[in-house]
Every structure is written in C-alpha cells, then in structure tokens.
Design a protein around this motif. Structure first.
Motif, mmCIF file in Angstrom:
data_model
loop_
_atom_site.group_PDB
_atom_site.id
_atom_site.type_symbol
_atom_site.label_atom_id
_atom_site.label_comp_id
_atom_site.label_asym_id
_atom_site.label_seq_id
_atom_site.Cartn_x
_atom_site.Cartn_y
_atom_site.Cartn_z
ATOM 1 N N ARG A 1 0.693 -1.154 0.145
ATOM 2 C CA ARG A 1 -0.072 -0.041 -0.221
ATOM 3 C C ARG A 1 0.883 1.297 0.038
ATOM 4 O O ARG A 1 2.020 1.244 0.658
ATOM 5 C CB ARG A 1 -0.795 -0.001 1.263
ATOM 6 C CG ARG A 1 -1.960 -1.020 1.324
ATOM 7 C CD ARG A 1 -3.022 -0.794 0.390
ATOM 8 N NE ARG A 1 -3.861 0.525 0.812
ATOM 9 C CZ ARG A 1 -4.698 0.637 1.538
ATOM 10 N NH1 ARG A 1 -5.115 -0.350 2.414
ATOM 11 N NH2 ARG A 1 -5.056 1.681 1.970
ATOM 12 N N LEU A 2 0.580 2.144 -0.663
ATOM 13 C CA LEU A 2 1.002 3.465 -0.659
ATOM 14 C C LEU A 2 0.161 4.469 0.159
ATOM 15 O O LEU A 2 -0.979 4.799 -0.130
ATOM 16 C CB LEU A 2 1.073 3.988 -2.252
ATOM 17 C CG LEU A 2 2.200 5.197 -2.247
ATOM 18 C CD1 LEU A 2 3.739 4.656 -2.409
ATOM 19 C CD2 LEU A 2 2.129 5.156 -3.970
ATOM 20 N N ILE A 3 0.757 5.063 1.313
ATOM 21 C CA ILE A 3 0.071 5.867 2.335
ATOM 22 C C ILE A 3 0.724 7.371 2.225
ATOM 23 O O ILE A 3 1.720 7.414 2.365
ATOM 24 C CB ILE A 3 0.397 5.098 3.767
ATOM 25 C CG1 ILE A 3 -0.045 3.740 3.760
ATOM 26 C CG2 ILE A 3 -0.523 6.135 4.815
ATOM 27 C CD1 ILE A 3 -1.634 3.455 3.459
ATOM 28 N N PRO A 4 -0.144 8.076 2.090
ATOM 29 C CA PRO A 4 0.195 9.640 1.786
ATOM 30 C C PRO A 4 0.873 10.005 3.408
ATOM 31 O O PRO A 4 0.290 9.793 4.314
ATOM 32 C CB PRO A 4 -0.968 10.359 1.484
ATOM 33 C CG PRO A 4 -2.056 9.310 0.807
ATOM 34 C CD PRO A 4 -1.621 7.994 1.729
ATOM 35 N N VAL A 5 1.833 10.842 3.326
ATOM 36 C CA VAL A 5 2.580 11.559 4.376
ATOM 37 C C VAL A 5 2.682 12.905 3.932
ATOM 38 O O VAL A 5 2.776 13.209 2.777
ATOM 39 C CB VAL A 5 3.646 10.706 4.977
ATOM 40 C CG1 VAL A 5 3.364 9.300 5.514
ATOM 41 C CG2 VAL A 5 4.727 10.794 3.848
ATOM 42 N N THR A 6 2.916 13.795 4.986
ATOM 43 C CA THR A 6 3.240 15.144 4.959
ATOM 44 C C THR A 6 4.673 15.584 5.644
ATOM 45 O O THR A 6 4.706 15.299 6.801
ATOM 46 C CB THR A 6 2.164 16.194 5.365
ATOM 47 O OG1 THR A 6 0.919 15.710 4.734
ATOM 48 C CG2 THR A 6 2.501 17.704 5.246
ATOM 49 N N GLY B 1 3.704 17.105 0.291
ATOM 50 C CA GLY B 1 3.021 15.546 0.251
ATOM 51 C C GLY B 1 3.886 14.571 -0.289
ATOM 52 O O GLY B 1 4.508 14.773 -1.640
ATOM 53 N N TYR B 2 3.938 13.485 0.277
ATOM 54 C CA TYR B 2 4.792 12.425 -0.113
ATOM 55 C C TYR B 2 4.084 11.121 0.447
ATOM 56 O O TYR B 2 2.946 11.054 0.477
ATOM 57 C CB TYR B 2 6.375 12.342 0.646
ATOM 58 C CG TYR B 2 7.267 13.593 0.249
ATOM 59 C CD1 TYR B 2 8.086 13.615 -0.878
ATOM 60 C CD2 TYR B 2 7.095 14.685 0.847
ATOM 61 C CE1 TYR B 2 8.875 14.372 -1.072
ATOM 62 C CE2 TYR B 2 7.857 15.936 0.652
ATOM 63 C CZ TYR B 2 8.736 15.835 -0.215
ATOM 64 O OH TYR B 2 9.717 16.913 -0.555
ATOM 65 N N PHE C 1 9.774 -0.843 3.321
ATOM 66 C CA PHE C 1 9.248 0.345 2.969
ATOM 67 C C PHE C 1 9.983 1.192 2.101
ATOM 68 O O PHE C 1 11.131 0.875 2.128
ATOM 69 C CB PHE C 1 8.850 1.232 4.329
ATOM 70 C CG PHE C 1 10.269 1.591 5.130
ATOM 71 C CD1 PHE C 1 10.778 2.581 4.907
ATOM 72 C CD2 PHE C 1 10.819 0.565 6.094
ATOM 73 C CE1 PHE C 1 12.272 2.837 5.223
ATOM 74 C CE2 PHE C 1 11.921 0.850 6.856
ATOM 75 C CZ PHE C 1 12.501 1.887 6.401
ATOM 76 N N ARG C 2 9.148 1.985 1.444
ATOM 77 C CA ARG C 2 10.014 3.051 0.615
ATOM 78 C C ARG C 2 9.344 4.611 0.877
ATOM 79 O O ARG C 2 8.046 4.500 1.069
ATOM 80 C CB ARG C 2 9.832 2.800 -0.708
ATOM 81 C CG ARG C 2 10.425 1.781 -1.438
ATOM 82 C CD ARG C 2 10.110 1.687 -2.949
ATOM 83 N NE ARG C 2 8.814 1.987 -3.421
ATOM 84 C CZ ARG C 2 8.487 2.753 -4.199
ATOM 85 N NH1 ARG C 2 9.180 3.997 -4.911
ATOM 86 N NH2 ARG C 2 7.091 3.139 -4.470
ATOM 87 N N PHE C 3 10.295 5.408 1.335
ATOM 88 C CA PHE C 3 9.775 6.734 1.548
ATOM 89 C C PHE C 3 9.872 7.435 0.112
ATOM 90 O O PHE C 3 10.934 7.336 -0.527
ATOM 91 C CB PHE C 3 10.675 7.466 2.341
ATOM 92 C CG PHE C 3 10.108 8.832 2.806
ATOM 93 C CD1 PHE C 3 9.105 9.388 3.740
ATOM 94 C CD2 PHE C 3 10.334 10.001 1.922
ATOM 95 C CE1 PHE C 3 8.630 10.259 4.148
ATOM 96 C CE2 PHE C 3 9.651 11.147 2.192
ATOM 97 C CZ PHE C 3 8.733 11.561 3.224
ATOM 98 N N CYS C 4 8.752 7.912 -0.427
ATOM 99 C CA CYS C 4 8.811 8.144 -1.708
ATOM 100 C C CYS C 4 7.831 9.463 -2.133
ATOM 101 O O CYS C 4 7.224 9.728 -1.226
ATOM 102 C CB CYS C 4 8.487 6.949 -2.671
ATOM 103 S SG CYS C 4 6.878 6.086 -2.172
ATOM 104 N N ALA C 5 8.244 9.797 -3.781
ATOM 105 C CA ALA C 5 7.119 10.757 -4.024
ATOM 106 C C ALA C 5 5.789 10.225 -3.785
ATOM 107 O O ALA C 5 5.503 9.274 -3.789
ATOM 108 C CB ALA C 5 7.544 11.117 -5.570
#
Length: 152
Positions: free
Chosen positions: A15-20, A86-87, A105-109
């Motif tokens: 899953r890709l979860i939005p973060v700020t 937003g990432y 995990f990946r921290f991504c665009a």
C-alpha cells in the motif's frame, strides 16, 4: 497539489500511504532529517492498521497484536528530500512468521515514482504479561497475507 488529492496512488503490491513533510521536519541544511524517515514510516503503518480496524488505546493487555517490539531497523537513503509537502510511504510485508514479521518500506514521491529512502524493519509479537514472543492472531495474519510482497 495537496496530499488529499493523491490519497491512493497505485502500486503493484503493498500500500502507498500519503504522508506530509512539514517545514520543521527539515534540518539546518534544509533536508528531511534522517531521524524523521522512521517516524514517517511508523505513522504510515499506524494509519494503515487503523484503516484495517486495529486501534491501540493504551491498554497493553487488550492490545493483542499491537503488543510488539522492534528487533531490527535498516534504512538506506537514496536521494534527499529538500522541501515540505506531500509524499508517500510504500508499505508491504516481506515475511510473516509465527511470532515475527519483516516489513519493507519506501519513502517516496506521492505517486511512488521517486524513492528517497528504503528499508526493512523486523517486529516480534509479545505477550503483554511475560514480554516473551507469542503468535500473531489469525485475524492479523489474514490481514498481513494481503500485504505480502509477491515472490519475484
């Protein structure tokens, strides 16, 4: 573009979860501080588990599968995050064992196209009374199987 506008980008697994990223997450050089990446990943996992119906209210006896401890954390930084906004955090399970699991995990665009950091974390499920390893519940294992990364 706001984080809400990119709420569910597509990924082929997990899953890709939005973060700020906020201004105060940046260090003196204007880069996302290295210690903030694991915090963002933890917040993304918390949001995902909450969405899937798990909530921790502070009672370790009632926490069940949330009563766990980190055994290992590995992270590699690939490219600097240089501005607030937003990432996303791409989350998946690499392995789901009887008492432990490894997640990736990946921290991504926000769209998942650019990776800034990636890693793994190993968790061990604990019995709240003894703090000894114990099995994940079947409910948790069922949810976890949905997040397993397919074998390459």
């Amino acid at each position: 573009m706001t984080v809400e506008a990119q709420a569910t980008p597509a990924v082929s697994y997990g899953r890709l979860i939005p973060v700020t990223v906020h201004f105060d997450d940046l260090d003196a050089l204007g880069l996302l501080h290295n210690a903030r990446y694991p915090v963002m990943v933890e917040r993304a996992w918390s949001a995902l588990w909450h969405e899937l119906g798990w909530v921790f209210d502070g009672d370790w006896e009632a926490a069940g599968d949330f009563c766990n401890a980190v055994k290992e954390l590995r992270i590699s930084y690939e490219a600097p995050v240089t501005r607030p906004g937003g990432y996303a955090v791409h989350l998946w399970l690499e392995r789901l064992g009887n008492t432990g699991l490894t997640y990736g995990f990946r921290f991504c665009a926000a769209d998942g196209a650019v990776t800034y950091a990636h890693g793994t974390r190993v968790l061990v499920r604990l019995d709240a009374a003894t703090l000894r390893p114990t099995s994940w519940s079947e409910r948790f294992r069922a949810a976890g199987r949905e997040l397993l990364r397919p074998a390459d």
